[in-house]
Enzyme design. Structure first.
Site, PDB file in Angstrom:
ATOM      1  N   CYS A  50      35.720  47.456  30.707  1.00 58.18           N
ATOM      2  CA  CYS A  50      36.610  48.574  31.027  1.00 58.18           C
ATOM      3  C   CYS A  50      36.003  49.920  30.629  1.00 58.18           C
ATOM      4  O   CYS A  50      35.631  50.106  29.468  1.00 58.18           O
ATOM      5  CB  CYS A  50      37.935  48.353  30.294  1.00 58.18           C
ATOM      6  SG  CYS A  50      39.004  49.794  30.238  1.00 58.18           S
ATOM      7  N   TRP A  83      45.082  40.606  29.406  1.00 59.75           N
ATOM      8  CA  TRP A  83      43.743  40.297  28.905  1.00 59.75           C
ATOM      9  C   TRP A  83      43.849  39.130  27.917  1.00 59.75           C
ATOM     10  O   TRP A  83      44.844  38.989  27.201  1.00 59.75           O
ATOM     11  CB  TRP A  83      43.153  41.491  28.179  1.00 59.75           C
ATOM     12  CG  TRP A  83      42.882  42.673  29.051  1.00 59.75           C
ATOM     13  CD1 TRP A  83      43.729  43.719  29.305  1.00 59.75           C
ATOM     14  CD2 TRP A  83      41.674  42.945  29.785  1.00 59.75           C
ATOM     15  NE1 TRP A  83      43.124  44.614  30.145  1.00 59.75           N
ATOM     16  CE2 TRP A  83      41.867  44.173  30.457  1.00 59.75           C
ATOM     17  CE3 TRP A  83      40.463  42.280  29.918  1.00 59.75           C
ATOM     18  CZ2 TRP A  83      40.879  44.744  31.257  1.00 59.75           C
ATOM     19  CZ3 TRP A  83      39.478  42.837  30.721  1.00 59.75           C
ATOM     20  CH2 TRP A  83      39.690  44.051  31.380  1.00 59.75           C
ATOM     21  N   THR A 117      47.261  47.160  28.688  1.00 58.54           N
ATOM     22  CA  THR A 117      45.946  47.758  28.924  1.00 58.54           C
ATOM     23  C   THR A 117      45.085  47.802  27.669  1.00 58.54           C
ATOM     24  O   THR A 117      45.579  47.790  26.541  1.00 58.54           O
ATOM     25  CB  THR A 117      46.095  49.192  29.454  1.00 58.54           C
ATOM     26  OG1 THR A 117      46.791  49.998  28.486  1.00 58.54           O
ATOM     27  CG2 THR A 117      46.861  49.229  30.766  1.00 58.54           C
ATOM     28  N   VAL A 118      43.778  47.832  27.909  1.00 57.41           N
ATOM     29  CA  VAL A 118      42.811  48.139  26.865  1.00 57.41           C
ATOM     30  C   VAL A 118      42.224  49.508  27.186  1.00 57.41           C
ATOM     31  O   VAL A 118      42.161  49.897  28.351  1.00 57.41           O
ATOM     32  CB  VAL A 118      41.683  47.078  26.807  1.00 57.41           C
ATOM     33  CG1 VAL A 118      42.205  45.771  26.290  1.00 57.41           C
ATOM     34  CG2 VAL A 118      41.002  46.884  28.165  1.00 57.41           C
ATOM     35  N   TYR A 181      38.538  55.094  41.541  1.00 56.71           N
ATOM     36  CA  TYR A 181      39.644  54.177  41.810  1.00 56.71           C
ATOM     37  C   TYR A 181      40.440  54.624  43.028  1.00 56.71           C
ATOM     38  O   TYR A 181      40.902  53.805  43.828  1.00 56.71           O
ATOM     39  CB  TYR A 181      40.564  54.065  40.592  1.00 56.71           C
ATOM     40  CG  TYR A 181      39.972  53.280  39.461  1.00 56.71           C
ATOM     41  CD1 TYR A 181      40.201  51.912  39.347  1.00 56.71           C
ATOM     42  CD2 TYR A 181      39.156  53.892  38.509  1.00 56.71           C
ATOM     43  CE1 TYR A 181      39.649  51.176  38.321  1.00 56.71           C
ATOM     44  CE2 TYR A 181      38.589  53.161  37.471  1.00 56.71           C
ATOM     45  CZ  TYR A 181      38.841  51.810  37.384  1.00 56.71           C
ATOM     46  OH  TYR A 181      38.281  51.082  36.365  1.00 56.71           O
TER      47      TYR A 181
END
Length: 342
Positions: A50, A83, A117-118, A181
């Site tokens: 990421c 994750w 999220t990370v 993105y």
């Protein structure tokens, strides 16, 4: 679920929109949000795939926070839930004891319905996520964790340059970090072409800016360089093909390519990059873009170690500080996961 800041949706008009709702609790020196800076209390959870988490890995390395802020590394892929810690023995994080990052979010907010999220920072005693606000997180590592910085830690967000750093970061986020993105997930030809044009117009502007200066702001590395670097590291491996950002490869943009190589060869930057994890994540997880899940064998990235010649522009990478020591053994990127130094 996704990368820090990469959960999003395509609106009815075909444009990718990022879900930017985060747990904005801050870990501060004075503990005003209930979470004071403490050695050993928190765990930074990342994926090396990421770009947003990669920022936190770089900043933690440059500031020398490894002894006081441990790091858990998720595998490069995830399912619709979360994750996972599939790289660890038994598939559990050895400190938090959980299989999925989702568990730490649910411990803080039962039924949490936003992106898992990370990067995320977890309070180890309670097992609860404190924050996944990737934008603020790295700034607080610089500004709030100062008593734990290593001797010689660089100033990545110096007060006299903050307005300029913030302005550069806004443009880079909108058109580059998020711009790739917007191109990759665009639902219409028009939205894709608009995002593609904005991306390369900004990259051309950055090339012009960097033609006469070694770093984006000031004469040493700042937060702005960290934020651009992690996107550039993914450009040729995934964004050029997978996200159709294909006017030019990074390797075909001479100024930006040399700037990237300069940073990549700087301790604390290139030694955080895991190209195999990066490719596995994008090509396997994004089945709407790559239905087969086939991961490309290329590209050849050995050029990342070629001389960059940027020293002629002056500047000192760490200002009055010093390079960080090598990564701790447990955090070394596996051999073969990145281009090897000749």
């Amino acid at each position: 679920m996704g990368e820090g800041g990469s959960t999003g949706y395509v609106n009815p008009a075909g444009e990718f929109r990022r879900d930017q709702r985060y747990l904005e609790t801050r870990i501060t020196a004075d503990g005003r949000d209930g979470y004071p800076v403490e050695a050993g209390r928190y765990r930074l959870v990342v994926s090396r795939a990421c770009p947003w988490a990669n920022r936190a890995i770089v900043v933690r390395r440059l500031l020398g926070l490894e002894p006081v802020l441990s790091m858990g590394v998720c595998g490069p892929t995830h399912d619709e839930r979360s994750w996972t810690f599939d790289l660890d023995p038994g598939g559990r994080d050895p400190v938090l004891g959980i299989e999925r990052l989702q568990e730490a979010f649910f411990a803080r907010v039962p039924g949490y319905d936003r992106g898992i999220t990370v990067p995320a920072i977890v309070d180890v005693p309670t097992g609860q996520v404190v924050t996944n606000d990737f934008d603020r997180m790295t700034l607080d590592l610089s500004l709030e964790w100062t008593r734990f910085h290593r001797p010689g830690a660089p100033e990545l967000y110096p007060e006299h340059l903050r307005d300029e750093i913030d302005a550069v970061n806004r443009d880079v986020f909108r058109d580059v970090n998020n711009g790739v993105y917007r191109a990759g997930f665009a639902g219409t030809q028009r939205d894709y072409e608009r995002a593609h044009a904005r991306l390369f117009a900004r990259l051309d502007d950055l090339s012009e800016r960097l033609a006469t200066r070694r770093y984006l702001v000031g004469d040493s590395i700042t937060e702005a360089d960290v934020r651009l670097f992690t996107t550039l590291a993914r450009f040729d491996p995934v964004y050029h093909g997978h996200f159709k950002c294909n006017r030019s490869k990074l390797s075909e943009m001479p100024v930006l390519s040399a700037y990237f190589r300069d940073l990549y060869q700087t301790p604390g930057f290139g030694d955080t990059i895991d190209v195999e994890h990066i490719k596995q994540h994008y090509y396997v997880v994004h089945r709407d873009i790559n239905p087969t899940g086939v991961v490309p064998a290329g590209p050849d990235l050995s050029g990342w170690w070629e001389p960059h010649g940027r020293e002629t522009l002056g500047g000192r990478p760490f200002g009055d500080g010093t390079p960080p020591p090598p990564p701790v053994p447990a955090e070394v990127v596996p051999a073969g996961h990145a281009p090897q130094r000749p």
